[in-house]
Scaffold this active site. Structure first.
Site, PDB file in Angstrom:
ATOM      1  N   THR B 103       0.936  -0.955   0.529  1.00  0.00           N
ATOM      2  CA  THR B 103       0.028  -0.271  -0.155  1.00  0.00           C
ATOM      3  C   THR B 103       1.082   0.775  -0.216  1.00  0.00           C
ATOM      4  O   THR B 103       1.539   1.560   0.866  1.00  0.00           O
ATOM      5  CB  THR B 103      -0.729  -0.246   1.306  1.00  0.00           C
ATOM      6  OG1 THR B 103      -1.644  -1.522   1.238  1.00  0.00           O
ATOM      7  CG2 THR B 103      -1.752   0.938   1.400  1.00  0.00           C
ATOM      8  N   LYS B 178      -7.260   1.646  -2.908  1.00  0.00           N
ATOM      9  CA  LYS B 178      -6.650   0.869  -2.035  1.00  0.00           C
ATOM     10  C   LYS B 178      -7.304   2.066  -0.698  1.00  0.00           C
ATOM     11  O   LYS B 178      -7.937   2.141   0.524  1.00  0.00           O
ATOM     12  CB  LYS B 178      -5.221   0.405  -1.449  1.00  0.00           C
ATOM     13  CG  LYS B 178      -5.218  -0.288  -0.389  1.00  0.00           C
ATOM     14  CD  LYS B 178      -5.774  -0.654   0.084  1.00  0.00           C
ATOM     15  CE  LYS B 178      -5.626  -1.029   1.871  1.00  0.00           C
ATOM     16  NZ  LYS B 178      -3.572  -1.856   2.127  1.00  0.00           N
TER      17      LYS B 178
END
Lengths: 293, 293
Positions: B103, B178
């Site tokens: 991420t 995300k």
């Protein structure tokens, strides 16, 4: 409990809005004899046609019924209907049960409970969630505070109006539970609106984003049920901004009372006040999406 | 795509943390020949025992593999591993596919994509959700940005590591998705913590409150999965506060970039910074509940 020569208690119902009307229709289907009052009589016309008895005041309903249910606008209305000189508590018979299903103040629910008890009346606070459709389909979630004995006596009525019937504890507990519900809803809505607007502004297709995030840790009722409406630009209610602000005001007062600093709730209230100030009181709560530009 | 004399492409994997290790184990079960590197070699010991080839640097992995996957700590690590003089892009062969599953920053993903393209390398950004358990069970949700052709080439690998594989659009779109996920998570967590603490301070039984509110408009993954742990006082991860703060920092930078004022996210970040300042970096994110007293 007093019984009339029908199969069950006489039910009084005060407040025939969209929710109240559906709830009364379900109670009629359940075989109850019902006395109704609402401020605007035309709203009760269909119910009267179908056999409800019209009363010209809350006091009339209170005097006629064994169990009196209220589903009205605001804590101020609740206070007036219950506590006025010619209000429900003054006119209800000893042994009656009064049930406020309005989303209202927990502290007021406690006050009504105490005054009712002094008069030999049982008071329950029993706010609901599930909206218009839950009311129509008799699938409301009903959160109940008050004496457990009165709860058990009223349970057959609750089971006609709702599906998820939970006794939460002493007077005020139903309202507190509803506030806990609205507090969770408030920040979840903020998160869903920010998430979706972020996706859109970042150039993604929000519907495709939902495919990725809906089933995981970001998932919520709001994301699954309201995000698709945000994406379509459909901002009708649902649940009115105006009513949500009313609920958040009650929750914030209650937070002050129990000394909880609920900053997410404070933020949500501030954002919704802006929507109302911009003329959006009668939009659905998911119109918060439009605030983010 | 280059093929070795095995059944598929040679896979490189950089970053053998809790997630990465499970992902490699799944890829090995899928029959892939895998070269690994991670900063602390002992973390890869089990994988090497089971037949992975050890490389002493990211460059070594890049030179050995057709598809190079990274699952590392922070955008700074990603930048170094990809863009350093002896980094992945400098050493990967023409026609290779590089996939960052960390991420990380959407803007960095776009930068890596452009530099890779100039070198004849395809770059995908493919962050995941689903945590340790999703990685172990191969049920991660994988959100992918980059060229669709490269996505299709990498799809067999994604399908071994995850279940909900969604192509989100051009480079950076996986990371943006995300971020949309984390933005929704942030305020939903605030709402759940406030709701539960409100219930508790109001004298209700939080578990009974969950019975009333979990299935309705207040419902969320967080309420169903983390509220019971809050009630039990179990604040272990789950997902570390430290990592969530990292993600929120990326999201806030990205919000600044696209000019979105995400006030719920700002609030959540502020609350979590306080938890970290109080020594809670290695608690689970639901430790936010403890902040409300």
């Amino acid at each position: 409990m007093m019984k009339k020569n029908t199969s069950g208690p006489i039910v009084g119902f005060i407040g025939i809005g969209v929710m109240g009307k559906s709830m009364v229709l379900n109670l009629m289907r359940g075989g109850y004899d019902i006395h109704v009052f609402t401020r605007t009589k035309t709203k009760a016309a269909e119910l009267i046609d179908k056999g409800c008895s019209w009363q010209t005041s809350p006091a009339g309903v209170a005097a006629a019924a064994d169990i009196i249910i209220t589903m009205i606008g605001s804590p101020r209305d609740v206070e007036e209907v219950y506590l006025a000189d010619a209000g429900v508590l003054a006119k209800a018979r000893k042994g009656a049960i009064v049930i406020d299903m309005t989303t209202s103040s927990p502290q007021l629910a406690e006050q009504i409970y105490r005054q009712a008890k002094n008069l030999g009346i049982s008071a329950l606070d029993a706010p609901v969630s599930g909206g218009d459709i839950g009311a129509q389909q008799g699938t409301l979630s009903i959160m109940v505070g008050g004496d457990q004995e009165a709860f058990e006596q009223a349970r057959p009525l609750f089971e006609i109006m709702g599906k998820n019937i939970v006794y939460q504890g002493p007077a005020g507990s139903g309202q507190h539970c509803k506030m806990a519900n609205q507090i969770a809803v408030a920040s979840t809505m903020v998160g869903v609106c920010e998430s979706l607007r972020y996706a859109e502004k970042a150039g993604l297709d929000p519907t495709t984003v939902l495919q990725s995030i809906e089933a995981g840790a970001a998932g919520s009722w709001t994301l699954s049920n309201l995000a698709p409406r945000m994406i379509k630009g459909d901002f009708g209610p649902g649940f009115y901004v105006k009513h949500f602000i009313k609920d958040m005001n009650i929750a914030l007062e209650s937070c002050a009372d129990i000394e909880l600093r609920a900053r997410g709730l404070q933020l949500a209230k501030e954002l919704y006040d802006q929507i109302a100030a911009d003329g959006g009181e009668y939009l659905g709560t998911h119109a918060l999406y439009q605030y983010y530009k």
